[in-house]
Motif scaffolding. Structure first.
Motif, short mmCIF file in Angstrom:
data_model
loop_
_atom_site.label_atom_id
_atom_site.label_comp_id
_atom_site.label_asym_id
_atom_site.label_seq_id
_atom_site.Cartn_x
_atom_site.Cartn_y
_atom_site.Cartn_z
N ALA A 69 0.88 -1.12 -0.10
CA ALA A 69 -0.04 -0.09 0.05
C ALA A 69 0.97 1.19 0.02
O ALA A 69 0.52 2.23 -0.76
N LEU A 70 2.07 1.29 0.85
CA LEU A 70 2.99 2.47 0.74
C LEU A 70 3.59 2.60 -0.41
O LEU A 70 3.72 3.85 -0.95
N ARG A 72 2.72 1.77 -3.54
CA ARG A 72 1.61 2.19 -4.56
C ARG A 72 1.45 3.58 -4.56
O ARG A 72 0.82 4.34 -5.34
N GLN A 73 1.38 4.14 -2.99
CA GLN A 73 1.26 5.73 -2.73
C GLN A 73 2.44 6.56 -3.10
O GLN A 73 2.31 7.69 -2.68
N GLY A 74 3.53 5.92 -3.09
CA GLY A 74 4.63 6.51 -3.24
C GLY A 74 5.96 6.70 -2.23
O GLY A 74 6.80 7.24 -2.48
N ALA A 75 5.68 5.80 -1.40
CA ALA A 75 6.99 5.64 -0.33
C ALA A 75 7.84 4.48 -0.77
O ALA A 75 7.39 3.79 -1.40
N THR A 76 9.09 4.87 -0.44
CA THR A 76 10.07 3.64 -0.56
C THR A 76 10.34 3.06 0.38
O THR A 76 11.04 3.28 1.38
N VAL A 77 9.67 1.78 0.38
CA VAL A 77 10.02 0.74 1.45
C VAL A 77 10.38 -0.62 0.83
O VAL A 77 9.71 -0.90 -0.25
N PRO A 78 10.94 -1.43 1.36
CA PRO A 78 11.19 -2.86 0.97
C PRO A 78 9.93 -3.53 0.92
O PRO A 78 9.16 -3.60 1.83
N LEU A 79 9.65 -4.48 -0.24
CA LEU A 79 8.55 -5.24 -0.24
C LEU A 79 8.97 -6.62 0.17
O LEU A 79 9.92 -7.32 -0.37
N PRO A 80 8.16 -7.28 1.17
CA PRO A 80 8.14 -8.46 1.44
C PRO A 80 7.78 -9.56 0.69
O PRO A 80 7.14 -9.17 -0.40
N ARG A 81 7.91 -10.67 0.74
CA ARG A 81 7.43 -12.01 -0.05
C ARG A 81 5.94 -11.90 -0.04
O ARG A 81 5.18 -11.80 -1.37
N HIS A 82 5.37 -11.85 1.19
CA HIS A 82 3.86 -12.03 1.40
C HIS A 82 3.36 -10.46 1.10
O HIS A 82 3.86 -9.55 1.00
N ILE A 83 2.01 -10.41 0.92
CA ILE A 83 1.06 -9.39 0.63
C ILE A 83 0.22 -9.46 1.70
O ILE A 83 -0.65 -10.48 2.27
N HIS A 84 0.13 -8.11 2.45
CA HIS A 84 -0.58 -8.04 3.60
C HIS A 84 -1.80 -7.25 3.46
O HIS A 84 -1.87 -6.21 2.56
N VAL A 85 -3.07 -8.06 3.68
CA VAL A 85 -4.30 -7.47 3.41
C VAL A 85 -5.05 -7.53 4.91
O VAL A 85 -4.96 -8.24 5.55
N LEU A 86 -5.88 -6.43 4.85
CA LEU A 86 -6.90 -6.24 5.91
C LEU A 86 -8.26 -6.79 5.34
O LEU A 86 -8.75 -6.66 4.31
N ALA A 87 -8.98 -7.58 6.12
CA ALA A 87 -10.40 -8.00 5.81
C ALA A 87 -11.16 -8.18 6.93
O ALA A 87 -10.76 -7.94 8.21
N GLY A 88 -12.49 -8.35 6.67
CA GLY A 88 -13.27 -8.29 7.81
C GLY A 88 -13.26 -9.32 8.75
O GLY A 88 -12.82 -10.47 8.58
N ARG A 89 -13.87 -9.23 9.91
CA ARG A 89 -13.71 -10.16 10.96
C ARG A 89 -14.04 -11.67 10.67
O ARG A 89 -13.58 -12.56 11.11
N ASN A 90 -14.90 -11.55 9.85
CA ASN A 90 -15.60 -13.05 9.67
C ASN A 90 -14.99 -13.63 8.27
O ASN A 90 -15.17 -14.73 8.01
N LEU A 117 -6.39 0.44 -1.24
CA LEU A 117 -5.11 0.47 -0.35
C LEU A 117 -5.36 1.18 0.75
O LEU A 117 -6.35 2.25 0.84
N ALA A 118 -4.79 0.56 2.15
CA ALA A 118 -4.97 1.40 3.28
C ALA A 118 -4.60 2.89 3.16
O ALA A 118 -3.41 2.97 2.55
N ALA A 119 -5.05 3.80 3.79
CA ALA A 119 -4.44 5.12 3.87
C ALA A 119 -3.25 4.98 4.57
O ALA A 119 -2.77 4.22 5.31
N PRO A 120 -2.24 5.83 4.23
CA PRO A 120 -0.74 5.79 4.44
C PRO A 120 -0.42 5.57 6.07
O PRO A 120 0.67 4.74 6.31
N ALA A 121 -1.10 6.38 6.70
CA ALA A 121 -0.72 6.22 8.27
C ALA A 121 -1.26 4.81 8.65
O ALA A 121 -0.29 4.11 9.50
N ARG A 122 -2.37 4.47 8.26
CA ARG A 122 -2.63 2.99 8.73
C ARG A 122 -1.79 1.83 8.14
O ARG A 122 -1.34 0.93 8.83
N ALA A 123 -1.37 2.07 6.89
CA ALA A 123 -0.75 1.06 6.38
C ALA A 123 0.85 1.20 6.75
O ALA A 123 1.45 -0.04 6.84
N ALA A 124 1.29 2.05 7.23
CA ALA A 124 2.60 2.45 8.02
C ALA A 124 2.57 1.74 9.06
O ALA A 124 3.57 0.85 9.44
#
Length: 189
Positions: A69-70, A72-90, A117-124
């Motif tokens: 998310a970061l 794709r929004q313009g920050a320079t951070v290393p990408l891990p192998r996994h993709i982190h996603v937020l989903a509903g409790r269920n 994408l999650a907003a930048p503060a949340r994604a960070a």
């Protein structure tokens, strides 16, 4: 048009399960990226293809967070192998290479490249909370502030609203990097 489709959508468009399976054989023109998710091209999937597939897999309310998310929004951070996603409790899905974090506090959503994408503060903070190395936490926080995606105050506000789990290093880094009341240096554009 995105080359990603669900098998349900393909069946709805008139393809039989047998035809879909035939298209997804090793010699076919398509490939199955995740259970129920097909890439409609024979070339290897790009990171963007993978991100889109993860959103289909995780469900309609899912949102990409963390490093992807970061980035794709313009920050320079290393990408891990996994993709982190937020989903509903269920959400009860799981798959190797996908870190599905269930939440009852959905993030603000930014739409880019056909992605949610999650907003930048949340994604960070989602990324930083999983770090055990203090320097990595500092790097993440610096990256979003330097890219002007959010302010230290927005990071603090998000930190107060979110889970306390994994937040000790983040709180310490925020206090050290951006003490309350200190003026932010202005960098020329």
């Amino acid at each position: 048009m995105t080359p990603i489709a669900t098998t349900a959508d393909l069946r709805e468009s008139g393809l039989s399960p047998r035809e879909i399976l035939r298209h997804c054989t090793p010699t076919g023109p398509w490939q199955r990226l995740l259970p129920g998710v097909v890439l409609q091209k024979p070339s290897p999937p790009s990171r963007l293809d993978r991100l889109r597939a993860v959103l289909f897999f995780a469900g309609l309310d899912s949102v990409i967070t963390g490093a992807d998310a970061l980035t794709r929004q313009g920050a320079t951070v290393p990408l891990p192998r996994h993709i982190h996603v937020l989903a509903g409790r269920n959400t009860r899905r799981a798959h190797p290479g996908i870190l599905i974090e269930r939440t009852n506090r959905p993030p603000g959503v930014v739409h880019r490249h056909g992605l949610r994408l999650a907003a930048p503060a949340r994604a960070a903070l989602d990324m930083a909370r999983r770090e055990t190395n203090p320097r990595a936490v500092v790097t993440i926080l610096d990256a979003v502030v330097d890219a002007r995606l959010c302010s230290p105050d927005e990071l603090r506000e998000e930190l107060e609203l979110g889970s306390r789990r994994g937040s000790a290093l983040v709180r310490q880094a925020l206090r050290h990097l951006y003490p309350r009341g200190a003026s932010m240096p202005i960098t020329p554009i």
